[in-house]
Design an enzyme around this catalytic site. Structure first.
Site, PDB file in Angstrom:
ATOM      1  N   ASP A   4       0.959  -1.155   0.162  1.00  0.00           N
ATOM      2  CA  ASP A   4       0.041  -0.007  -0.047  1.00  0.00           C
ATOM      3  C   ASP A   4       0.819   1.239  -0.170  1.00  0.00           C
ATOM      4  O   ASP A   4       1.852   1.284   0.270  1.00  0.00           O
ATOM      5  CB  ASP A   4      -0.881   0.110   1.313  1.00  0.00           C
ATOM      6  N   GLU A  43       0.207  -1.119   5.697  1.00  0.00           N
ATOM      7  CA  GLU A  43       1.240  -0.693   6.676  1.00  0.00           C
ATOM      8  C   GLU A  43       1.156   0.745   6.748  1.00  0.00           C
ATOM      9  O   GLU A  43       1.106   1.235   8.090  1.00  0.00           O
ATOM     10  CB  GLU A  43       2.553  -0.958   6.015  1.00  0.00           C
TER      11      GLU A  43
HETATM   12 ZN   LIG Z   1       6.873   1.953   3.946  1.00  0.00          ZN
END
Ligand SMILES: [Zn+2]
Length: 415
Positions: free
Chosen positions: A86, A180
């Site tokens: 992401d 994340e």
């Molecule tokens: Zn990162």
């Protein structure tokens, strides 16, 4: 020795991955936070399969896992390499148009659009990049080198291992995670299923970085309860929680213990939001330090100030709530010193100077370490991430591939 004739595939892969919009969403309650991340993840699982990873697959949450089987008779613990697909919610990652600036001559890099300039004085690492080929955006979006550089490097390292069976290694596990950037990358991470004993996130900035220390972190919520009544009839009765909050905030230290006045190993208490009316004021804090016991000191300190504020307004009261966020991964990594030592050894063998600085933040690796998978962070080469000025040098990406391969080798040799 690394095969000098090896044709790296990381750049080609990277340029393909950044075309996928994989922005995560911190408002979303679903998992992954955005479905579009899974489009890239599914293709990564297929790509792994195509280069020879038979057990490669993506689970329902969007985690891609696969194994390069051991090719040695030695008993080497399974080692994992992890990166996230992401990109930051802060800047759009849609229609990314990467630009390769060949043979960087030094100085600022002007981007094509939006008067965006990557300034040399704000990017000290650029001085090490003379003659390198630097990938930037066209100035409209972020690049997504955080962390697609890591994804591409791991993919290329897998490709190298599979095409060089003479290089002996134990089981090598790879994982590409969602979310994340919204702090949820480990939420559905099945450590047991992953099967690695130790791992590395490949998500650091500068060539040579081996990060084994993060902040320890708590959240604190303070609620001041006042007493509301129609202001026309309030004399002697109203207790305004807004004023309690203001008095408390005024008593916070200004010269120290704040993010804007601290650096290196100093911790802080930081008010991130105030939501108040006469009846109720809710204040949120984040508390950070490298030494976990310090968090308790900071919390007692805040509580003391809050109690003083309440004393100024008789009849008011407060709630004080602490939420554990994450802990310094060093507490775990110190129990398994070889994980960091072998990464350092791999870099030394490749003539890369290891850089070991504490991170003033957290990583997925910090959370994984406390979930039973000791996981320091190594560099991927990504710079100025979460911005339109993001960049990565092709030569750094290739160096990261060599480091990953070398780490596998070091583990085999030392087992
Ligand atoms: Zn990162």
């Amino acid at each position: 020795m690394f095969d000098k004739n090896y044709k790296f595939t990381c750049v080609e892969r990277f340029l393909k991955y950044v075309k996928y919009d994989t922005q995560s969403d911190d408002e979303s309650k679903s998992f992954p936070s955005t479905e579009k991340q899974k489009i890239l993840s599914k293709d990564l699982a297929d790509e792994l399969k195509k280069i020879g990873i038979e057990d490669s697959h993506m689970d329902d949450y969007g985690y891609v896992m696969g194994t390069v089987p051991s090719n040695t008779s030695k008993n080497v613990p399974p080692i994992g390499f992890i990166s996230h697909v992401d990109t930051s919610p802060a800047v759009s990652g849609k229609d990314v148009n990467p630009v390769i600036n060949k043979n960087y001559p030094g100085g600022d890099i002007k981007l094509k659009e939006g008067n965006q300039v990557i300034k040399a004085d704000e990017n000290p690492d650029l001085s090490e990049m003379i003659g390198y080929d630097i990938i930037t955006t066209d100035g409209r979006t972020l690049l997504g080198a955080d962390n697609k550089a890591g994804v591409a490097e791991i993919m290329d390292a897998v490709n190298y291992l599979l095409s060089h069976p003479e290089l002996k290694h134990g089981p090598v596990k790879v994982c590409f995670t969602p979310d994340e950037e919204v702090g949820r990358g480990t939420e559905k991470f099945d450590v047991k299923k992953f099967g690695a004993k130790y791992a590395y996130t490949v998500d650091g900035q500068t060539r040579g970085e081996v990060e084994s220390e993060t902040f320890s972190a708590d959240g604190v919520t303070i609620k001041f309860h006042g007493k509301n009544i129609h202001p026309g009839y309030a004399k002697g009765k109203m207790i305004n929680a807004v004023k309690i909050a203001a008095s408390f905030i005024e008593s916070l230290p200004k010269e120290k213990l704040s993010p804007e006045t601290t650096e290196k190993r100093e911790g802080y208490v930081h008010c991130v939001s105030v939501n108040a009316n006469e009846e109720l004021a809710t204040l949120k804090f984040i508390i950070r330090d490298f030494k976990t016991p310090k968090l308790k000191e900071y919390e007692d300190f805040l509580k003391g100030l809050a109690e003083k504020a309440v004393q100024i307004f008789p009849g008011s009261r407060l709630d004080f709530e602490i939420t554990e966020q994450y802990r310094n991964m060093k507490e775990i990594l110190d129990q398994h010193p070889m994980v960091v030592d072998y990464a350092v050894e791999a870099m030394r063998r490749l003539n890369i100077k290891p850089i070991m600085q504490p991170i003033r933040g957290g990583t997925d690796g910090a959370r994984l370490s406390f979930m039973g998978l000791p996981t320091p962070n190594i560099f991927a080469g990504e710079h100025s991430f979460h911005s339109k000025l993001e960049w990565v040098a092709i030569q750094d990406m290739e160096t990261a591939v060599r480091v990953i391969v070398e780490i596998c080798k070091v583990w085999e040799e030392n087992s």
